[in-house]
Write a protein that holds these residues in place. Sequence first.
Motif, PDB file in Angstrom:
ATOM      1  N   ILE A  36     -35.204   1.611  22.824  1.00 43.53           N
ATOM      2  CA  ILE A  36     -35.661   2.538  23.869  1.00 43.53           C
ATOM      3  C   ILE A  36     -35.869   1.785  25.180  1.00 43.53           C
ATOM      4  O   ILE A  36     -35.494   2.263  26.251  1.00 43.53           O
ATOM      5  N   PHE A  37     -36.429   0.579  25.099  1.00 42.32           N
ATOM      6  CA  PHE A  37     -36.612  -0.258  26.283  1.00 42.32           C
ATOM      7  C   PHE A  37     -35.275  -0.577  26.950  1.00 42.32           C
ATOM      8  O   PHE A  37     -35.134  -0.454  28.169  1.00 42.32           O
ATOM      9  N   LEU A  38     -34.288  -0.989  26.157  1.00 41.89           N
ATOM     10  CA  LEU A  38     -32.974  -1.329  26.708  1.00 41.89           C
ATOM     11  C   LEU A  38     -32.308  -0.120  27.354  1.00 41.89           C
ATOM     12  O   LEU A  38     -31.736  -0.228  28.446  1.00 41.89           O
ATOM     13  N   ARG A  39     -32.376   1.026  26.688  1.00 46.21           N
ATOM     14  CA  ARG A  39     -31.805   2.252  27.251  1.00 46.21           C
ATOM     15  C   ARG A  39     -32.503   2.623  28.559  1.00 46.21           C
ATOM     16  O   ARG A  39     -31.845   2.979  29.541  1.00 46.21           O
ATOM     17  N   LEU A  42     -31.513   0.256  31.452  1.00 45.32           N
ATOM     18  CA  LEU A  42     -30.163   0.535  31.939  1.00 45.32           C
ATOM     19  C   LEU A  42     -30.134   1.818  32.767  1.00 45.32           C
ATOM     20  O   LEU A  42     -29.548   1.854  33.851  1.00 45.32           O
ATOM     21  N   LEU A  43     -30.775   2.846  32.267  1.00 47.42           N
ATOM     22  CA  LEU A  43     -30.807   4.124  32.980  1.00 47.42           C
ATOM     23  C   LEU A  43     -31.519   3.987  34.322  1.00 47.42           C
ATOM     24  O   LEU A  43     -31.063   4.534  35.332  1.00 47.42           O
ATOM     25  N   LEU A  44     -32.614   3.258  34.360  1.00 45.55           N
ATOM     26  CA  LEU A  44     -33.348   3.053  35.605  1.00 45.55           C
ATOM     27  C   LEU A  44     -32.481   2.360  36.654  1.00 45.55           C
ATOM     28  O   LEU A  44     -32.417   2.794  37.803  1.00 45.55           O
ATOM     29  N   PHE A  45     -31.815   1.280  36.267  1.00 38.34           N
ATOM     30  CA  PHE A  45     -30.958   0.571  37.221  1.00 38.34           C
ATOM     31  C   PHE A  45     -29.806   1.454  37.700  1.00 38.34           C
ATOM     32  O   PHE A  45     -29.454   1.435  38.877  1.00 38.34           O
ATOM     33  N   PHE A  46     -29.245   2.235  36.799  1.00 32.60           N
ATOM     34  CA  PHE A  46     -28.130   3.092  37.190  1.00 32.60           C
ATOM     35  C   PHE A  46     -28.597   4.191  38.136  1.00 32.60           C
ATOM     36  O   PHE A  46     -27.929   4.480  39.135  1.00 32.60           O
ATOM     37  N   VAL A  47     -29.725   4.799  37.867  1.00 29.11           N
ATOM     38  CA  VAL A  47     -30.262   5.849  38.743  1.00 29.11           C
ATOM     39  C   VAL A  47     -30.607   5.274  40.111  1.00 29.11           C
ATOM     40  O   VAL A  47     -30.312   5.893  41.144  1.00 29.11           O
ATOM     41  N   LEU A  48     -31.214   4.088  40.140  1.00 27.62           N
ATOM     42  CA  LEU A  48     -31.530   3.455  41.422  1.00 27.62           C
ATOM     43  C   LEU A  48     -30.259   3.153  42.211  1.00 27.62           C
ATOM     44  O   LEU A  48     -30.207   3.351  43.433  1.00 27.62           O
ATOM     45  N   PRO A  74     -19.505   0.314  39.368  1.00 29.53           N
ATOM     46  CA  PRO A  74     -20.776   0.302  38.635  1.00 29.53           C
ATOM     47  C   PRO A  74     -20.786   1.256  37.432  1.00 29.53           C
ATOM     48  O   PRO A  74     -21.446   0.977  36.430  1.00 29.53           O
ATOM     49  N   PHE A  75     -20.046   2.359  37.529  1.00 25.89           N
ATOM     50  CA  PHE A  75     -19.989   3.276  36.399  1.00 25.89           C
ATOM     51  C   PHE A  75     -19.306   2.616  35.198  1.00 25.89           C
ATOM     52  O   PHE A  75     -19.752   2.771  34.068  1.00 25.89           O
ATOM     53  N   VAL A  76     -18.250   1.845  35.442  1.00 28.08           N
ATOM     54  CA  VAL A  76     -17.577   1.117  34.361  1.00 28.08           C
ATOM     55  C   VAL A  76     -18.533   0.074  33.771  1.00 28.08           C
ATOM     56  O   VAL A  76     -18.619  -0.078  32.545  1.00 28.08           O
ATOM     57  N   ILE A  77     -19.263  -0.617  34.635  1.00 30.36           N
ATOM     58  CA  ILE A  77     -20.240  -1.596  34.161  1.00 30.36           C
ATOM     59  C   ILE A  77     -21.334  -0.904  33.346  1.00 30.36           C
ATOM     60  O   ILE A  77     -21.767  -1.408  32.310  1.00 30.36           O
ATOM     61  N   PHE A  78     -21.755   0.275  33.813  1.00 31.76           N
ATOM     62  CA  PHE A  78     -22.751   1.055  33.073  1.00 31.76           C
ATOM     63  C   PHE A  78     -22.226   1.416  31.686  1.00 31.76           C
ATOM     64  O   PHE A  78     -22.950   1.278  30.690  1.00 31.76           O
ATOM     65  N   LEU A  79     -20.978   1.875  31.595  1.00 34.27           N
ATOM     66  CA  LEU A  79     -20.406   2.242  30.298  1.00 34.27           C
ATOM     67  C   LEU A  79     -20.308   1.048  29.350  1.00 34.27           C
ATOM     68  O   LEU A  79     -20.639   1.159  28.167  1.00 34.27           O
ATOM     69  N   ILE A  80     -19.868  -0.075  29.880  1.00 38.52           N
ATOM     70  CA  ILE A  80     -19.771  -1.290  29.051  1.00 38.52           C
ATOM     71  C   ILE A  80     -21.162  -1.703  28.566  1.00 38.52           C
ATOM     72  O   ILE A  80     -21.351  -2.036  27.389  1.00 38.52           O
ATOM     73  N   SER A  81     -22.137  -1.662  29.454  1.00 37.15           N
ATOM     74  CA  SER A  81     -23.514  -2.009  29.073  1.00 37.15           C
ATOM     75  C   SER A  81     -24.062  -1.028  28.050  1.00 37.15           C
ATOM     76  O   SER A  81     -24.755  -1.424  27.106  1.00 37.15           O
ATOM     77  N   PHE A  82     -23.761   0.252  28.225  1.00 36.84           N
ATOM     78  CA  PHE A  82     -24.217   1.273  27.282  1.00 36.84           C
ATOM     79  C   PHE A  82     -23.628   1.027  25.891  1.00 36.84           C
ATOM     80  O   PHE A  82     -24.339   1.093  24.886  1.00 36.84           O
ATOM     81  N   ILE A  83     -22.334   0.717  25.838  1.00 40.20           N
ATOM     82  CA  ILE A  83     -21.678   0.426  24.559  1.00 40.20           C
ATOM     83  C   ILE A  83     -22.311  -0.804  23.918  1.00 40.20           C
ATOM     84  O   ILE A  83     -22.592  -0.820  22.714  1.00 40.20           O
TER      85      ILE A  83
END
Length: 182
Positions: A36-39, A42-48, A74-83
């Motif tokens: 939950i912390f990791l998610r 990641l979500l916080l950085f992406f929203v910012l 950044p969206f591609v980086i977000f997807l890779i980080s999410f995976i």
Amino acid sequence: MNNITDQEFENVSLDISNLPDFKAVDTQGLNKRYLIFLRSRLLLFFVLYLTAAGLIYFLSNIQMINLILVLGVPFVIFLISFIEIEMGFHKRQVGVREHDLYYARGFLYHKETLVPFKNIQHVEVSQNLILKWFKLYEVIFYTAGASSGDLKIKGLDEQTSRRLKAIVMHKNESVEEGNQQL
């Protein structure tokens, strides 16, 4: 006279199939709150980032094609980080054996670390403000001769982190006592 020049040097080849399996260790995963912390992080950085990109777009004369590039990478980086977070969380495993500590992590880039107890000089259990909010701890193992830094294991609950520190320090004392008897 028996000195080092009179002795024969041997370097016998070993059959790799007869070596012990270093993965033969009972492991334990990290606390689910760490996922939950990791998610959340990641979500916080992406929203910012999206907020900043949106403000730049509306406050300047940036063209739409440039905005797509600014958002696309950044969206591609977000997807890779999410995976990596979703698939790699269950690969984060901690294990203690008789002579060493085992830690595995990563999905896209999997890494396994073995740290012999005799190399561990100091163990620290810490909790920063954000980890405190999630009731999680980090255990840092300071090692002798570490070329790439010390081992940090984040995402443990208090009981597990304190128990891990106690086990490692006890094993380390046993190693030191054995060395003093020689």
